[in-house]
Design a protein around this motif. Structure first.
Motif, PDB file in Angstrom:
ATOM      1  N   ALA A 161      -9.458 -36.631  27.213  1.00 17.08           N
ATOM      2  CA  ALA A 161      -8.287 -36.634  28.092  1.00 17.08           C
ATOM      3  C   ALA A 161      -7.669 -35.245  28.179  1.00 17.08           C
ATOM      4  N   LEU A 162      -7.535 -34.572  27.035  1.00 20.31           N
ATOM      5  CA  LEU A 162      -6.998 -33.209  27.041  1.00 20.31           C
ATOM      6  C   LEU A 162      -7.903 -32.262  27.821  1.00 20.31           C
ATOM      7  N   SER A 163      -9.200 -32.402  27.640  1.00 20.18           N
ATOM      8  CA  SER A 163     -10.163 -31.510  28.282  1.00 20.18           C
ATOM      9  C   SER A 163     -10.255 -31.738  29.785  1.00 20.18           C
ATOM     10  N   ALA A 164      -9.834 -32.893  30.252  1.00 22.78           N
ATOM     11  CA  ALA A 164      -9.949 -33.213  31.672  1.00 22.78           C
ATOM     12  C   ALA A 164      -8.882 -32.535  32.514  1.00 22.78           C
ATOM     13  N   VAL A 165      -7.832 -32.018  31.884  1.00 26.48           N
ATOM     14  CA  VAL A 165      -6.746 -31.364  32.622  1.00 26.48           C
ATOM     15  C   VAL A 165      -7.109 -29.903  32.847  1.00 26.48           C
ATOM     16  N   ASP A 166      -7.103 -29.475  34.093  1.00 27.68           N
ATOM     17  CA  ASP A 166      -7.487 -28.109  34.455  1.00 27.68           C
ATOM     18  C   ASP A 166      -6.259 -27.199  34.418  1.00 27.68           C
ATOM     19  N   ALA A 167      -5.987 -26.638  33.254  1.00 24.78           N
ATOM     20  CA  ALA A 167      -4.858 -25.722  33.076  1.00 24.78           C
ATOM     21  C   ALA A 167      -5.167 -24.821  31.891  1.00 24.78           C
ATOM     22  N   PRO A 168      -4.602 -23.611  31.866  1.00 22.23           N
ATOM     23  CA  PRO A 168      -4.866 -22.704  30.738  1.00 22.23           C
ATOM     24  C   PRO A 168      -4.474 -23.296  29.393  1.00 22.23           C
ATOM     25  N   VAL A 169      -3.319 -23.967  29.365  1.00 19.39           N
ATOM     26  CA  VAL A 169      -2.833 -24.611  28.145  1.00 19.39           C
ATOM     27  C   VAL A 169      -2.465 -26.048  28.484  1.00 19.39           C
TER      28      VAL A 169
ATOM     29  N   VAL B 297      -2.990 -29.512  21.349  1.00 20.53           N
ATOM     30  CA  VAL B 297      -2.863 -28.498  22.393  1.00 20.53           C
ATOM     31  C   VAL B 297      -4.255 -27.915  22.633  1.00 20.53           C
ATOM     32  N   ALA B 298      -4.655 -27.813  23.896  1.00 18.66           N
ATOM     33  CA  ALA B 298      -5.935 -27.221  24.259  1.00 18.66           C
ATOM     34  C   ALA B 298      -5.708 -25.880  24.932  1.00 18.66           C
ATOM     35  N   LEU B 299      -6.518 -24.876  24.570  1.00 16.21           N
ATOM     36  CA  LEU B 299      -6.378 -23.546  25.159  1.00 16.21           C
ATOM     37  C   LEU B 299      -7.702 -22.803  25.069  1.00 16.21           C
ATOM     38  N   TRP B 300      -7.717 -21.606  25.680  1.00 14.05           N
ATOM     39  CA  TRP B 300      -8.859 -20.702  25.584  1.00 14.05           C
ATOM     40  C   TRP B 300      -8.482 -19.570  24.636  1.00 14.05           C
ATOM     41  N   PRO B 301      -9.103 -19.447  23.471  1.00 11.20           N
ATOM     42  CA  PRO B 301      -8.767 -18.354  22.544  1.00 11.20           C
ATOM     43  C   PRO B 301      -8.874 -16.969  23.176  1.00 11.20           C
ATOM     44  N   ASP B 302      -9.753 -16.809  24.167  1.00 12.23           N
ATOM     45  CA  ASP B 302      -9.904 -15.509  24.816  1.00 12.23           C
ATOM     46  C   ASP B 302      -8.639 -15.084  25.558  1.00 12.23           C
ATOM     47  N   ASP B 303      -7.722 -16.009  25.815  1.00 10.92           N
ATOM     48  CA  ASP B 303      -6.481 -15.676  26.513  1.00 10.92           C
ATOM     49  C   ASP B 303      -5.460 -14.993  25.608  1.00 10.92           C
ATOM     50  N   LEU B 304      -5.700 -14.959  24.294  1.00 10.54           N
ATOM     51  CA  LEU B 304      -4.711 -14.450  23.338  1.00 10.54           C
ATOM     52  C   LEU B 304      -5.198 -13.167  22.679  1.00 10.54           C
ATOM     53  N   ASP B 305      -4.260 -12.270  22.369  1.00  7.47           N
ATOM     54  CA  ASP B 305      -4.616 -11.025  21.699  1.00  7.47           C
ATOM     55  C   ASP B 305      -4.234 -11.085  20.224  1.00  7.47           C
ATOM     56  N   ASP B 306      -4.483  -9.994  19.506  1.00  3.15           N
ATOM     57  CA  ASP B 306      -4.209  -9.966  18.070  1.00  3.15           C
ATOM     58  C   ASP B 306      -2.723 -10.174  17.771  1.00  3.15           C
ATOM     59  N   LEU B 307      -1.858  -9.624  18.610  1.00  2.00           N
ATOM     60  CA  LEU B 307      -0.423  -9.776  18.380  1.00  2.00           C
ATOM     61  C   LEU B 307      -0.003 -11.233  18.490  1.00  2.00           C
ATOM     62  N   ALA B 308      -0.566 -11.937  19.463  1.00  2.00           N
ATOM     63  CA  ALA B 308      -0.234 -13.353  19.617  1.00  2.00           C
ATOM     64  C   ALA B 308      -0.673 -14.165  18.412  1.00  2.00           C
TER      65      ALA B 308
ATOM     66  N   GLN C  79       4.031 -16.766  23.219  1.00  2.00           N
ATOM     67  CA  GLN C  79       2.855 -15.970  23.563  1.00  2.00           C
ATOM     68  C   GLN C  79       2.210 -16.475  24.852  1.00  2.00           C
ATOM     69  N   PHE C  80       2.212 -17.791  25.050  1.00  2.00           N
ATOM     70  CA  PHE C  80       1.699 -18.321  26.309  1.00  2.00           C
ATOM     71  C   PHE C  80       2.540 -17.783  27.475  1.00  2.00           C
ATOM     72  N   ALA C  81       3.857 -17.766  27.292  1.00  2.00           N
ATOM     73  CA  ALA C  81       4.743 -17.234  28.327  1.00  2.00           C
ATOM     74  C   ALA C  81       4.494 -15.746  28.539  1.00  2.00           C
ATOM     75  N   ARG C  82       4.283 -15.035  27.456  1.00  2.00           N
ATOM     76  CA  ARG C  82       4.028 -13.597  27.539  1.00  2.00           C
ATOM     77  C   ARG C  82       2.804 -13.286  28.400  1.00  2.00           C
ATOM     78  N   PHE C  83       1.785 -14.115  28.320  1.00  2.00           N
ATOM     79  CA  PHE C  83       0.567 -13.909  29.092  1.00  2.00           C
ATOM     80  C   PHE C  83       0.554 -14.677  30.412  1.00  2.00           C
ATOM     81  N   GLY C  84       1.670 -15.340  30.738  1.00  3.02           N
ATOM     82  CA  GLY C  84       1.727 -16.070  31.990  1.00  3.02           C
ATOM     83  C   GLY C  84       0.825 -17.281  32.029  1.00  3.02           C
ATOM     84  N   LEU C  85       0.706 -17.986  30.910  1.00  3.46           N
ATOM     85  CA  LEU C  85      -0.160 -19.163  30.821  1.00  3.46           C
ATOM     86  C   LEU C  85       0.696 -20.423  30.921  1.00  3.46           C
ATOM     87  N   PRO C  86       0.738 -21.074  32.079  1.00  2.00           N
ATOM     88  CA  PRO C  86       1.558 -22.283  32.208  1.00  2.00           C
ATOM     89  C   PRO C  86       1.006 -23.430  31.364  1.00  2.00           C
TER      90      PRO C  86
END
Length: 227
Positions: free
Chosen positions: A99-107, A138-149, A167-174
């Motif tokens: 169910a989590l994986s079926a939603v098309d969103a960064p987070v 929570v589902a996300l793509w680790p590649d979207d985050l940097d070392d600081l996050a 950090q999600f807000a910092r990178f503009g990840l809704p």
């Protein structure tokens, strides 16, 4: 590649079995239990009993509850993997990860809330909520985050949801909510939760406030709401 990761603490090790067993039937490529080699809250970090297919990932740093995400995200960056991190105090019936994986969103989060609750202003780019709660997953793509996050300061040790969502807000990840996954989560009552705990002399509300103030000071995220 899909990986599910979580963390736990010593008082809960003996009760992890039901949660881990349900995570193993979600269809993920791997289930990782991420643990600090040395705990900041407890004297030792022993090896808990886990099913054979659960891999223990050791972290040289105790990130608090964010340990459920950070070691796994660091290990998976650059591999194009999807990561679901979750808490250890739920049972996850079959179909939860799907169910989590079926939603098309960064987070994608099972639950969350808005920063207006803390009298802060949201970012211009918004999803369903501002704060993704680790409860339920929570589902996300680790590649979207940097070392600081993927570094948690003391101000955020007990309130990882605030820091990570900043950090999600910092990178503009809704953040999108997944009600179908929430309907599948069954909470468990386990020992030594952080919800009512005091760390560094702060209760939950104070810890939330200090963390938000740190995010605003460092990144300009979520300033005080205008009167």
């Amino acid at each position: 590649m899909l990986v599910i990761s979580l963390t736990s603490i010593q008082p809960r090790f003996a009760d992890l079995g039901p949660t881990l067993e349900r995570l193993l039937v979600q269809g993920a490529d791997a289930v990782w239990l991420c643990l600090p080699r040395k705990s900041r809250r407890f004297e030792a970090c022993d090896v808990p009993p886990v099913p054979d297919r659960v891999r223990i990932i050791w972290s040289d740093v105790d990130y608090g509850p964010a340990t459920k995400l950070i070691p796994a995200a660091r290990a998976l960056r650059g591999q194009g993997a999807r990561l679901i991190y979750c808490d250890d105090d739920c049972i996850y019936p079959t179909g939860w990860a799907k169910a989590l994986s079926a939603v098309d969103a960064p987070v994608v989060a099972v639950s969350g809330f808005d920063v207006a609750r803390m009298k802060r202003q949201p970012e211009a780019l918004r999803g369903d909520v501002d704060i993704a709660q680790g409860f339920g997953g929570v589902a996300l793509w680790p590649d979207d985050l940097d070392d600081l996050a993927l570094t948690v300061p003391d101000e955020a040790f007990a309130v990882d949801d605030i820091w990570l969502s900043g950090q999600f807000a910092r990178f503009g990840l809704p953040i999108a909510l997944c009600s179908a996954a929430r309907d599948l989560c069954v909470p468990r009552a386990l020992a030594d939760g952080l919800q009512d705990a005091e760390l560094f002399g702060r209760d939950r509300a104070a810890a939330n406030r200090v963390c938000v103030e740190a995010l605003t000071a460092r990144f300009g995220i979520w300033p005080c709401a205008k009167e």
